[in-house]
Design a protein around this motif. Sequence first.
Motif, PDB file in Angstrom:
ATOM      1  N   ALA A 182       0.820  -1.218   0.000  1.00 36.75           N
ATOM      2  CA  ALA A 182       0.000   0.000   0.000  1.00 36.75           C
ATOM      3  C   ALA A 182       0.853   1.266   0.000  1.00 36.75           C
ATOM      4  CB  ALA A 182      -0.940   0.002   1.203  1.00 36.75           C
ATOM      5  N   LEU A 183       2.105   1.156   0.453  1.00 37.18           N
ATOM      6  CA  LEU A 183       3.000   2.310   0.454  1.00 37.18           C
ATOM      7  C   LEU A 183       3.444   2.698  -0.947  1.00 37.18           C
ATOM      8  CD1 LEU A 183       5.249   1.350   3.502  1.00 37.18           C
ATOM      9  CD2 LEU A 183       3.665   3.285   3.398  1.00 37.18           C
ATOM     10  N   GLY A 184       3.291   1.789  -1.920  1.00 36.52           N
ATOM     11  CA  GLY A 184       3.815   2.044  -3.252  1.00 36.52           C
ATOM     12  C   GLY A 184       5.312   1.798  -3.297  1.00 36.52           C
ATOM     13  N   ARG A 211      10.703  -8.550   3.326  1.00 36.52           N
ATOM     14  CA  ARG A 211      10.178  -7.231   2.955  1.00 36.52           C
ATOM     15  C   ARG A 211      11.160  -6.486   2.046  1.00 36.52           C
ATOM     16  NH1 ARG A 211       6.696  -9.453   5.798  1.00 36.52           N
ATOM     17  NH2 ARG A 211       6.655 -10.478   3.761  1.00 36.52           N
ATOM     18  N   ALA A 212      12.455  -6.614   2.298  1.00 36.11           N
ATOM     19  CA  ALA A 212      13.452  -5.973   1.440  1.00 36.11           C
ATOM     20  C   ALA A 212      13.434  -6.579   0.041  1.00 36.11           C
ATOM     21  CB  ALA A 212      14.845  -6.101   2.053  1.00 36.11           C
ATOM     22  N   ILE A 213      13.387  -7.898  -0.040  1.00 37.30           N
ATOM     23  CA  ILE A 213      13.437  -8.588  -1.325  1.00 37.30           C
ATOM     24  C   ILE A 213      12.194  -8.308  -2.156  1.00 37.30           C
ATOM     25  CG2 ILE A 213      13.425 -10.869  -2.402  1.00 37.30           C
ATOM     26  CD1 ILE A 213      15.132 -11.786   0.074  1.00 37.30           C
ATOM     27  N   GLU A 214      11.021  -8.427  -1.547  1.00 37.31           N
ATOM     28  CA  GLU A 214       9.792  -8.298  -2.327  1.00 37.31           C
ATOM     29  C   GLU A 214       9.507  -6.861  -2.736  1.00 37.31           C
ATOM     30  OE1 GLU A 214       7.178 -10.157   0.380  1.00 37.31           O
ATOM     31  OE2 GLU A 214       6.756  -8.350   1.543  1.00 37.31           O
ATOM     32  N   ASN A 215      10.005  -5.897  -1.971  1.00 35.24           N
ATOM     33  CA  ASN A 215       9.810  -4.486  -2.312  1.00 35.24           C
ATOM     34  C   ASN A 215      11.036  -3.875  -2.989  1.00 35.24           C
ATOM     35  OD1 ASN A 215       7.063  -3.761  -1.118  1.00 35.24           O
ATOM     36  ND2 ASN A 215       8.075  -4.801   0.583  1.00 35.24           N
ATOM     37  N   GLN A 216      12.092  -4.666  -3.149  1.00 37.90           N
ATOM     38  CA  GLN A 216      13.326  -4.248  -3.817  1.00 37.90           C
ATOM     39  C   GLN A 216      13.784  -2.872  -3.318  1.00 37.90           C
ATOM     40  OE1 GLN A 216      12.253  -4.892  -8.056  1.00 37.90           O
ATOM     41  NE2 GLN A 216      13.517  -6.731  -7.923  1.00 37.90           N
ATOM     42  N   CYS A 217      13.938  -2.804  -2.004  1.00 41.49           N
ATOM     43  CA  CYS A 217      14.362  -1.557  -1.374  1.00 41.49           C
ATOM     44  C   CYS A 217      15.207  -1.872  -0.147  1.00 41.49           C
ATOM     45  CB  CYS A 217      13.152  -0.710  -0.986  1.00 41.49           C
ATOM     46  SG  CYS A 217      12.148  -1.421   0.338  1.00 41.49           S
ATOM     47  N   SER A 269      20.301  -1.149  -9.910  1.00 37.09           N
ATOM     48  CA  SER A 269      20.786  -2.389 -10.505  1.00 37.09           C
ATOM     49  C   SER A 269      19.872  -3.562 -10.174  1.00 37.09           C
ATOM     50  CB  SER A 269      22.206  -2.680 -10.019  1.00 37.09           C
ATOM     51  OG  SER A 269      22.664  -3.928 -10.494  1.00 37.09           O
ATOM     52  N   VAL A 270      19.473  -3.687  -8.905  1.00 40.12           N
ATOM     53  CA  VAL A 270      18.586  -4.773  -8.500  1.00 40.12           C
ATOM     54  C   VAL A 270      17.253  -4.681  -9.244  1.00 40.12           C
ATOM     55  CG1 VAL A 270      17.226  -5.680  -6.570  1.00 40.12           C
ATOM     56  CG2 VAL A 270      19.649  -5.143  -6.245  1.00 40.12           C
ATOM     57  N   ARG A 271      16.714  -3.482  -9.330  1.00 37.22           N
ATOM     58  CA  ARG A 271      15.411  -3.302  -9.971  1.00 37.22           C
ATOM     59  C   ARG A 271      15.473  -3.505 -11.480  1.00 37.22           C
ATOM     60  NH1 ARG A 271      13.046   1.933  -6.516  1.00 37.22           N
ATOM     61  NH2 ARG A 271      12.656   0.742  -4.587  1.00 37.22           N
ATOM     62  N   ALA A 272      16.617  -3.193 -12.084  1.00 39.54           N
ATOM     63  CA  ALA A 272      16.769  -3.385 -13.530  1.00 39.54           C
ATOM     64  C   ALA A 272      17.000  -4.854 -13.878  1.00 39.54           C
ATOM     65  CB  ALA A 272      17.930  -2.527 -14.045  1.00 39.54           C
ATOM     66  N   ASN A 273      17.816  -5.540 -13.071  1.00 40.70           N
ATOM     67  CA  ASN A 273      18.142  -6.933 -13.363  1.00 40.70           C
ATOM     68  C   ASN A 273      16.959  -7.871 -13.137  1.00 40.70           C
ATOM     69  OD1 ASN A 273      20.737  -6.119 -13.973  1.00 40.70           O
ATOM     70  ND2 ASN A 273      21.564  -6.656 -11.955  1.00 40.70           N
ATOM     71  N   LEU A 274      16.154  -7.548 -12.134  1.00 43.77           N
ATOM     72  CA  LEU A 274      14.965  -8.349 -11.823  1.00 43.77           C
ATOM     73  C   LEU A 274      13.793  -7.386 -11.639  1.00 43.77           C
ATOM     74  CD1 LEU A 274      13.696 -11.118 -11.140  1.00 43.77           C
ATOM     75  CD2 LEU A 274      14.379 -10.740  -8.758  1.00 43.77           C
ATOM     76  N   PRO A 275      13.135  -6.975 -12.720  1.00 41.84           N
ATOM     77  CA  PRO A 275      12.132  -5.902 -12.636  1.00 41.84           C
ATOM     78  C   PRO A 275      10.800  -6.367 -12.071  1.00 41.84           C
ATOM     79  CG  PRO A 275      12.347  -6.638 -14.894  1.00 41.84           C
ATOM     80  CD  PRO A 275      13.385  -7.386 -14.105  1.00 41.84           C
ATOM     81  N   ALA A 276      10.834  -6.966 -10.880  1.00 43.33           N
ATOM     82  CA  ALA A 276       9.637  -7.525 -10.267  1.00 43.33           C
ATOM     83  C   ALA A 276       8.586  -6.458  -9.991  1.00 43.33           C
ATOM     84  CB  ALA A 276      10.001  -8.254  -8.979  1.00 43.33           C
ATOM     85  N   LEU A 277       9.012  -5.257  -9.620  1.00 44.46           N
ATOM     86  CA  LEU A 277       8.049  -4.204  -9.330  1.00 44.46           C
ATOM     87  C   LEU A 277       7.227  -3.853 -10.572  1.00 44.46           C
ATOM     88  CD1 LEU A 277      10.149  -1.851  -7.018  1.00 44.46           C
ATOM     89  CD2 LEU A 277       8.471  -3.570  -6.342  1.00 44.46           C
ATOM     90  N   LYS A 278       7.857  -3.940 -11.752  1.00 49.66           N
ATOM     91  CA  LYS A 278       7.138  -3.662 -12.998  1.00 49.66           C
ATOM     92  C   LYS A 278       6.271  -4.837 -13.431  1.00 49.66           C
ATOM     93  CE  LYS A 278      10.599  -0.466 -14.841  1.00 49.66           C
ATOM     94  NZ  LYS A 278      11.552  -0.202 -15.953  1.00 49.66           N
ATOM     95  N   HIS A 279       6.543  -6.014 -12.908  1.00 49.77           N
ATOM     96  CA  HIS A 279       5.788  -7.207 -13.267  1.00 49.77           C
ATOM     97  C   HIS A 279       4.540  -7.418 -12.416  1.00 49.77           C
ATOM     98  CE1 HIS A 279       9.731  -9.078 -15.027  1.00 49.77           C
ATOM     99  NE2 HIS A 279       9.195  -8.206 -15.841  1.00 49.77           N
TER     100      HIS A 279
END
Length: 282
Positions: A182-184, A211-217, A269-279
């Motif tokens: 919900a935080l985006g 929480r770090a892995i699934e939110n890539q932060c 780098s993490v978000r580009a290599n595994l773009p889970a947030l965009k998926h």
Amino acid sequence: MKPASQARADDRQPAASSLCVAAVQMVSTPRVDENLRTAAARIAEAVALGAELVALPEYFAIMGMSDSDKVGVREHDGSGPIQDFLAASAREHGIWLIGGSLPLSADSPDKVLNSSVAYNPHGQRVARYDKIHLFGFRQGAEAYDESVTIQAGRQPVAFATPFGRVGLSICYDLRFPELYRALGVTELLVVPAAFTETTGRAHWEILLRARAIENQCYVLAVAQGGRHENGRETHGNSMLIDPWGEILDRKLKGPGVVVGTLERDRLDSVRANLPALKHRVM
């Protein structure tokens, strides 16, 4: 659940390439003045180590002999010695400062809001989050029910810093991944806590890394960590986790400071290599 509230537009800054952050681990007492002096010394220690954002744990200002003790020192929103201390400390050191949680007045005279408040380097409050999920646990002689003295919050909250968006949560919230969705998209999640030794030993690190892995932060976990005067033992294990789930620094038990640097390149780098947030489809 409503989307996370935002910091004011004038608090937004151009993105910074890095941000040094610190978690202050404490073993708080029933005495507010004593805890504020301890927090002040640890904040100064963190700043000396280069921290630009510092976070304090849940109940940093009071760990009472009984759950009702916090009701006796609750403050009205925006006014009181605990809030004044946080604003002055942020301004004095020129840092972002997150007071993990303090008791604020609730609708009921015998309850409080368990609130995390954030201040910018000018000492201005930029966010307040009231704990939504209230801890309940019973195992043998060990039992907790926060709903007796705490009024639940309703609104997820995030605020903007030069590095990116910071999402707020408190302790038991960690078990509810829908809150973080919900935080985006956030660059940092801050989790002040007073996890019990029983539940912390079993689940604290696992949940934080998830929480770090699934939110890539990045996740900054800020804990109470030791044996308190009321007999309660808190788990400690404050830590900084990167977007890949790797632990960058930690403090297992006792008072201390965890320090590390958030790196924009690592995040991107993490978000580009595994773009889970965009998926995401839900």
